[in-house]
Motif scaffolding. Structure first.
Motif, PDB file in Angstrom:
ATOM      1  N   UNK A  67     -27.464  -0.139  23.352  1.00  0.00           N
ATOM      2  CA  UNK A  67     -28.786   0.773  24.310  1.00  0.00           C
ATOM      3  C   UNK A  67     -29.003   1.983  23.557  1.00  0.00           C
ATOM      4  N   UNK A  68     -29.978   2.602  22.925  1.00  0.00           N
ATOM      5  CA  UNK A  68     -29.534   3.685  22.271  1.00  0.00           C
ATOM      6  C   UNK A  68     -29.928   4.823  22.527  1.00  0.00           C
ATOM      7  N   UNK A  69     -29.210   5.985  22.247  1.00  0.00           N
ATOM      8  CA  UNK A  69     -29.442   8.177  22.985  1.00  0.00           C
ATOM      9  C   UNK A  69     -30.867   7.318  23.058  1.00  0.00           C
ATOM     10  N   UNK A  70     -31.075   7.988  24.545  1.00  0.00           N
ATOM     11  CA  UNK A  70     -32.478   8.411  24.549  1.00  0.00           C
ATOM     12  C   UNK A  70     -33.482   7.233  24.956  1.00  0.00           C
ATOM     13  N   UNK A  71     -32.818   5.978  24.758  1.00  0.00           N
ATOM     14  CA  UNK A  71     -33.475   4.691  25.424  1.00  0.00           C
ATOM     15  C   UNK A  71     -33.227   4.269  27.139  1.00  0.00           C
ATOM     16  N   UNK A  72     -34.328   3.709  27.387  1.00  0.00           N
ATOM     17  CA  UNK A  72     -33.655   3.115  29.316  1.00  0.00           C
ATOM     18  C   UNK A  72     -33.828   1.691  29.049  1.00  0.00           C
ATOM     19  N   UNK A  73     -32.884   0.559  30.158  1.00  0.00           N
ATOM     20  CA  UNK A  73     -33.552  -0.667  30.191  1.00  0.00           C
ATOM     21  C   UNK A  73     -33.470  -1.082  31.134  1.00  0.00           C
ATOM     22  N   UNK A  74     -33.850  -2.118  31.736  1.00  0.00           N
ATOM     23  CA  UNK A  74     -33.347  -2.427  33.386  1.00  0.00           C
ATOM     24  C   UNK A  74     -33.790  -4.217  33.664  1.00  0.00           C
ATOM     25  N   UNK A  75     -34.032  -4.292  34.271  1.00  0.00           N
ATOM     26  CA  UNK A  75     -33.140  -5.289  35.358  1.00  0.00           C
ATOM     27  C   UNK A  75     -33.473  -5.840  36.471  1.00  0.00           C
ATOM     28  N   UNK A  76     -34.308  -6.417  36.961  1.00  0.00           N
ATOM     29  CA  UNK A  76     -34.173  -7.100  38.432  1.00  0.00           C
ATOM     30  C   UNK A  76     -32.774  -8.258  38.617  1.00  0.00           C
ATOM     31  N   UNK A  77     -31.770  -7.162  39.745  1.00  0.00           N
ATOM     32  CA  UNK A  77     -30.932  -8.004  40.268  1.00  0.00           C
ATOM     33  C   UNK A  77     -30.837  -8.885  41.567  1.00  0.00           C
ATOM     34  N   UNK A  78     -30.575  -9.565  42.059  1.00  0.00           N
ATOM     35  CA  UNK A  78     -30.153  -9.870  43.319  1.00  0.00           C
ATOM     36  C   UNK A  78     -29.080  -8.453  44.415  1.00  0.00           C
ATOM     37  N   UNK A  79     -29.705  -7.848  45.247  1.00  0.00           N
ATOM     38  CA  UNK A  79     -28.928  -7.116  46.405  1.00  0.00           C
ATOM     39  C   UNK A  79     -27.625  -7.759  45.929  1.00  0.00           C
ATOM     40  N   UNK A  80     -26.650  -7.086  46.248  1.00  0.00           N
ATOM     41  CA  UNK A  80     -25.525  -7.593  45.899  1.00  0.00           C
ATOM     42  C   UNK A  80     -24.618  -6.471  45.399  1.00  0.00           C
ATOM     43  N   UNK A  81     -22.648  -6.671  45.187  1.00  0.00           N
ATOM     44  CA  UNK A  81     -21.659  -5.846  44.745  1.00  0.00           C
ATOM     45  C   UNK A  81     -21.604  -6.184  43.270  1.00  0.00           C
ATOM     46  N   UNK A  82     -21.488  -5.628  42.480  1.00  0.00           N
ATOM     47  CA  UNK A  82     -21.448  -6.300  40.639  1.00  0.00           C
ATOM     48  C   UNK A  82     -20.689  -5.085  40.263  1.00  0.00           C
ATOM     49  N   UNK A  83     -19.576  -5.973  38.812  1.00  0.00           N
ATOM     50  CA  UNK A  83     -18.584  -4.664  38.373  1.00  0.00           C
ATOM     51  C   UNK A  83     -19.527  -4.509  37.483  1.00  0.00           C
ATOM     52  N   UNK A  84     -19.492  -3.187  36.996  1.00  0.00           N
ATOM     53  CA  UNK A  84     -20.428  -2.305  36.204  1.00  0.00           C
ATOM     54  C   UNK A  84     -19.731  -1.514  35.727  1.00  0.00           C
ATOM     55  N   UNK A  85     -19.652  -2.364  33.707  1.00  0.00           N
ATOM     56  CA  UNK A  85     -18.930  -1.515  32.397  1.00  0.00           C
ATOM     57  C   UNK A  85     -19.801  -0.621  31.709  1.00  0.00           C
ATOM     58  N   UNK A  86     -18.971   0.252  30.680  1.00  0.00           N
ATOM     59  CA  UNK A  86     -20.208   0.897  29.913  1.00  0.00           C
ATOM     60  C   UNK A  86     -19.158   1.018  28.415  1.00  0.00           C
ATOM     61  N   UNK A  87     -19.367   0.284  27.296  1.00  0.00           N
ATOM     62  CA  UNK A  87     -19.172   0.014  26.212  1.00  0.00           C
ATOM     63  C   UNK A  87     -19.609   0.857  24.444  1.00  0.00           C
ATOM     64  N   UNK A  88     -19.081   1.438  23.804  1.00  0.00           N
ATOM     65  CA  UNK A  88     -19.763   1.379  22.669  1.00  0.00           C
ATOM     66  C   UNK A  88     -20.106   0.198  21.775  1.00  0.00           C
ATOM     67  N   UNK A  89     -20.932  -0.045  21.848  1.00  0.00           N
ATOM     68  CA  UNK A  89     -21.470  -1.182  20.535  1.00  0.00           C
ATOM     69  C   UNK A  89     -20.387  -2.318  19.659  1.00  0.00           C
ATOM     70  N   UNK A  90     -19.227  -1.779  19.734  1.00  0.00           N
ATOM     71  CA  UNK A  90     -18.231  -2.432  19.195  1.00  0.00           C
ATOM     72  C   UNK A  90     -16.861  -2.706  19.821  1.00  0.00           C
TER      73      UNK A  90
END
Length: 264
Positions: free
Chosen positions: A167-190
């Protein structure tokens, strides 16, 4: 409205006062002259502001003491050019030296938009996004990630698996997921973790567009990385009704042999 308070940052206002911050024309058609619904997202760590639209009279103040990390709206904004002036809370908007932003916004008709104040290239700026309010399946939600931080491209992991790879700076992305609890983490691409952008366990409710903004800077401690969340309602496509069970086939009575009566 959710407010995340951060330490004051006078340098951000010095930068903003020294530049003309461009607000892009939104790429939405102008078929009808109707109001647009506009949300404002304050993603720059710094000083609370007052926002004036359409003039600098008191009647034109649309936001007061607007805090970094907060969202506001929807604000009904008419189609056409709209002068916008932003000053530090309590400052006189008619004094040019106080005007952190003095810009004309070109508003389309009939749109649903979010305008985020963020940092790119070390400089605060404004970026606009059209909000996707299309239907989702019953029991689901749309999750949108907007990379508005001054940081390299990132990857987003959901339950330990890469869901958004680059995901590049200035960009967006989306997805449709079932409602629920998710573990979300963000990393650099490396694979370098970014704890400030990793919320961990997140509850996703149904029938929403959960929008998460990455804000701040990965290299400037005066603009610490962080997240701002915006939640919008979306319509739901009802689950199809189950097909009726087929009617049972008629049963045929077995033939009955005549029994002669016996007399005597």
């Amino acid at each position: 409205m959710t407010t995340i308070r951060r330490r004051p940052l006078v340098v951000a206002f010095a930068l903003l006062a020294a530049i003309a911050v461009a607000i892009p024309t939104f790429g939405v058609g102008r078929a009808s002259a109707v109001d647009s619904q506009v949300y404002i997202v304050h993603g720059i760590p710094g000083v609370p502001v007052d926002v004036y639209a359409g003039g600098t009279a008191e009647a034109n103040r649309i936001l007061t003491d607007f805090q970094p990390g907060a969202t506001a709206g929807p604000l009904p904004i008419p189609e056409g050019p709209l002068p916008v002036v932003v000053v530090a809370t309590g400052d006189d908007p008619t004094v040019p030296a106080n005007q952190v932003i003095d810009q004309t916004l070109d508003v389309p008709g009939g749109a649903d938009l979010s305008v985020v104040a963020n940092v790119q290239g070390g400089t605060p700026n404004l970026q606009a996004f059209a909000n996707d309010l299309s239907e989702v399946a019953e029991g689901s939600s749309r999750v949108t990630v907007r990379h508005t931080a001054d940081a390299p491209a990132v990857q987003v992991l959901v339950n330990g698996e890469v869901a958004i790879p680059d995901l590049a700076p200035g960009a967006q992305a989306s997805a449709v997921l079932p409602a629920g609890t998710y573990d979300i983490a963000v990393q650099l691409t490396d694979g370098t973790p970014l704890p400030a952008l990793s919320p961990g366990s997140v509850e996703i409710p149904a029938a929403k567009n959960v929008i998460v903004y990455a804000v701040g800077s990965a290299s400037n401690v005066d603009f610490p990385l962080g997240l701002v969340q915006q939640v919008l309602d979306v319509p739901v496509t009802p689950a199809p009704a189950p097909a009726p069970a087929p009617a049972p086939a008629p049963s045929h009575a077995a033939p009955v042999a005549a029994v002669p009566s016996v007399t005597g």
